[in-house]
Design an enzyme around this catalytic site. Structure first.
Site, mmCIF file in Angstrom:
data_model
loop_
_atom_site.group_PDB
_atom_site.id
_atom_site.type_symbol
_atom_site.label_atom_id
_atom_site.label_comp_id
_atom_site.label_asym_id
_atom_site.label_seq_id
_atom_site.Cartn_x
_atom_site.Cartn_y
_atom_site.Cartn_z
ATOM 1 N N SER A 32 40.989 29.045 39.285
ATOM 2 C CA SER A 32 40.887 29.216 37.829
ATOM 3 C C SER A 32 41.192 30.642 37.371
ATOM 4 C CB SER A 32 39.488 28.820 37.350
ATOM 5 O OG SER A 32 38.500 29.549 38.057
ATOM 6 N N ASP A 319 33.084 33.668 30.142
ATOM 7 C CA ASP A 319 32.085 32.593 30.177
ATOM 8 C C ASP A 319 31.105 32.898 31.308
ATOM 9 O OD1 ASP A 319 33.480 31.879 32.476
ATOM 10 O OD2 ASP A 319 34.442 30.126 31.578
ATOM 11 N N HIS A 322 34.003 33.350 34.539
ATOM 12 C CA HIS A 322 35.347 33.927 34.496
ATOM 13 C C HIS A 322 35.430 35.224 33.702
ATOM 14 C CE1 HIS A 322 35.881 29.507 35.075
ATOM 15 N NE2 HIS A 322 36.590 29.980 36.089
#
Ligand code: NAG
Ligand code: NAG
Ligand code: NAG
Ligand code: NAG
Ligand code: NAG
Ligand code: NAG
Ligand code: NAG
Length: 356
Positions: A32, A319, A322
């Protein structure tokens, strides 16, 4: 078509000079931290194609797990590309000539990693997708020799393994790995599998390869929230065992494989410097993310359509897991140009790799 035009336009507004890139292509593998939309059509909670993700990205949410650009987006800019490297899920035709992004949120070196989140494209699957693209390149470049020549000039970046810890080893309720392997055995096992995948990539043309080390995942807000507001140092030391093996992996590729030019990027070294100079970098908040998450559901991503913090550049995290665009930019600068600290990259930085 219209969207692509808009992106280029915004790119130019950002002050980028449109010229020939330093290398013909840039291929991206990982999780990610590098995904640019490959999970958008998968059934998974590892998906970020909704607001407030992309609030600072030209054109809005794309599937990037960030408020804006990620480190690989910045590297593409530093290398002189006039567009972002397209995700495999939507790349078309001749676009493959400048490279493809195969990264997938939740993905790991191990195939089962991230299953707790749902669909994802594991590293071995990313490598299969890469091979399919190499086959297609023949159509544009003529024959195998010219494809090999072309790819030998391109940059490859891979950042993967974090999920093999946070979405595997450290989730004993879902995965048996922490009962089967000691931390040292697990790191060795991951490196062996990683090495196999890298060899396949090498055999399919990857010569200039940057292996990006793992973040100190014990310091992500989700773990900090469970550790009385401090980093979980036992997680960091277990993950550190994996990172510690990357420099010798790089050495062995460079020594044993003809034409291989692998490098290691020490993300923890860059993080340590940021930690020591938070004010100089403008960071005010280090232990919570910028957007709101719902910890009671275990969900680590931003609540859909939630209002994030005002000044994203003061936050390290976007978040619960991340980094913000601001942190990604500092990582990218350190990876690309490590002249401010010899500990950032080994043996050379991405700029040096491009010039070789
Ligand atoms: C491959 O293509 C290149 C460029 O078109 C050409 O110069 C070369 O002779 C070809 N090699 C073979 C083995 O066909
Ligand atoms: C750190 O993480 C490990 C593994 O998830 C966990 O067992 C431990 O309780 C955590 N430590 C703290 C202080 O939260
Ligand atoms: C966290 O803080 C609480 C209260 O201060 C304390 O009782 C507990 O032992 C601490 N836990 C860890 C893992 O440090
Ligand atoms: C990364 O850099 C840190 C800080 O400079 C250093 O302590 C660590 O050993 C380095 N890691 C590797 C794998 O080289
Ligand atoms: C946002 O934060 C940065 C870094 O701390 C600071 O330089 C900038 O002035 C802030 N912007 C606003 C609008 O407050
Ligand atoms: C968070 O999740 C809990 C449990 O599903 C739910 O009751 C609550 O309304 C959620 N909070 C927000 C702000 O969405
Ligand atoms: C690399 O970064 C240093 C500062 O850390 C800067 O002085 C130098 O000009 C940069 N080099 C290039 C080629 O961008």
């Amino acid at each position: 078509m219209r969207k692509r035009g808009l992106l280029l336009f915004v790119w130019n507004l950002l002050g980028m000079v449109v010229a020939e890139p330093q290398v013909p292509c840039f291929f991206i593998f990982g999780d990610s931290l590098s995904d640019s939309g490959n999970n958008n059509n998968l059934v998974t909670s590892a998906r970020a194609n909704y607001p407030p993700y992309g609030i600072d990205f030209p054109g809005g949410p794309t599937g990037r797990f960030c408020n804006g650009r990620t480190a690989v987006d910045f590297i593409a800019q530093f290398l002189g590309f006039d567009h972002f490297i397209p995700p495999y899920s939507s790349v078309r035709g001749r676009e493959i000539l400048s490279g493809v992004n195969y990264a997938s949120g939740g993905a790991g070196i191990r195939d089962e990693t991230g299953q707790n989140l749902g669909g994802r494209i594991s590293l071995s699957r990313q490598v299969v997708n890469y091979r399919a693209v190499v086959e297609q390149l023949k159509r544009y470049l003529g024959n195998e020799t010219s494809v090999t020549n072309y790819l030998s000039k391109c940059i490859y970046s891979i950042g993967i393994g974090g999920n093999d810890y946070i979405n595997n080893y450290f989730l004993p309720a879902f995965y048996p790995t922490s009962r089967l392997y000691s931390p040292q055995q697990y790191a060795t096992l991951l490196i062996q599998q990683y090495s196999e995948q890298l060899k396949i990539m090498y055999n399919y043309g990857a010569k200039k390869v940057a292996l990006i080390g793992l973040l100190d995942v014990g310091c992500i807000p989700r773990e900090v929230a469970h550790s009385n507001g401090t980093c979980n140092s036992s997680i960091n030391s277990v993950v550190g065992l994996f990172n510690a093996k990357l420099p010798s992996l790089v050495d062995s590729f460079n020594k044993n494989l003809y034409g291989a030019k692998f490098i290691f990027v020490n993300i923890s070294a860059i993080s340590n410097d940021i930690e020591r100079n938070l004010q100089a970098y403008g960071f005010m908040v280090t232990n919570t993310g910028c957007c709101s998450v719902n910890r009671s559901t275990g969900e680590e991503k931003c609540l859909p359509f939630g209002i994030p913090c005002q000044n994203r550049s003061q936050h390290i995290f976007w978040d619960d897991v991340h980094p913000t665009e601001a942190l990604h930019l500092i990582y990218a600068r350190g990876m690309y140009n490590s002249s401010s600290s010899s500990t950032y990259t080994y043996p050379v930085d991405i700029q040096g790799l491009a010039q070789q």
